[in-house]
Design an enzyme around this catalytic site. Sequence first.
Site, PDB file in Angstrom:
ATOM      1  CB  CYS A 106      -0.819   0.024   1.187  1.00 41.12           C
ATOM      2  SG  CYS A 106      -0.364   0.120   2.793  1.00 41.12           S
ATOM      3  CG  HIS A 165      -4.410  -0.299   3.841  1.00 40.70           C
ATOM      4  ND1 HIS A 165      -3.800  -0.782   3.030  1.00 40.70           N
ATOM      5  CD2 HIS A 165      -5.679   0.236   3.156  1.00 40.70           C
ATOM      6  CE1 HIS A 165      -4.289  -0.804   1.864  1.00 40.70           C
ATOM      7  NE2 HIS A 165      -5.631  -0.290   1.628  1.00 40.70           N
ATOM      8  CD  GLU A 177      -8.049  -0.688  -1.302  1.00 34.04           C
ATOM      9  OE1 GLU A 177      -7.507  -0.645  -0.144  1.00 34.04           O
ATOM     10  OE2 GLU A 177      -9.154  -1.397  -1.418  1.00 34.04           O
TER      11      GLU A 177
END
Length: 289
Positions: A106, A165, A177
């Site tokens: 991420c 994240h 993402e």
Amino acid sequence: MSSMRKAKIGSAAATLAALLLFLTGPSPSSWAAASHDRAGPATDCAVLAPGASATAESAVRAACEQIGVWYSWGGGHGPTPGATYGHPDGVDPASNDDGQRLGFDCSGLVRYAYAQATGQDLLNGDAGQQFYTLHAAQRFTADQGTAPLLPGDLLAYGSSDNLHHIAIYLGADQMVEARQSGTHIMVSPVRLGGDYFGAVRIAPGPVTGITAQTWGTGVWTHAQPSTDSPRIYAFADSTTVRVACQEHAQSVTAEGVTNDAWSFLPDYQAWLSNIYLQGPAWLDSVPTC
């Protein structure tokens, strides 16, 4: 030579090229996107709302070009921004093949997107370091939802002491993402509630304010200038921080030295004992709170 014979030779050459690509596989590239192992074309990924800066829109486009590239744990954290092979995370069995997957995790994707947009490695770090970056124009809380957000803003997930994240907002309640092992970079609806922590808007210009350098490992910031107050965030290692002001409060002893000065770090909305800041016990040029 007949046209049929030419066609057969052309077909054989194409087959041989495909076989060589299969056998050799892709290799990492510095400051470059992954160009292999895509799940499909880049669709439904774009700047979906007006108002963002040209830099933010460029970062969105750079991330969208990676749709379909593998998620790879640790991917994108090489010496320079770009897709790299990852490695197993030691927890998720789906990550066992990440060492053979060229891609991004991420924060690796976020790092790459903003490097492409600015020509600078502004966001070299994990999700927590990216959310608390000194290159922040504005931060937003979870309670504000997506209403004030613009394309290119970074959405963070986790808690104040563990942001795990981060994703890039597209607009229209959508984000791009690198989500988890076993999947490819994708467009997803923004997940509000749960562990959504907040968002940050990136300012690529020079860092403003007074900065200092921390020392030590696992150094915690606190809600108040006291080690008895709730912990907010831990610096894994030496980190550059912005300091707004300082005051005398609880004494802290470390490495045989005692200091009662604490500094307020506006990016973290938290306090840190000056004993963990490099420099004099009372920082020069920093005002009293």
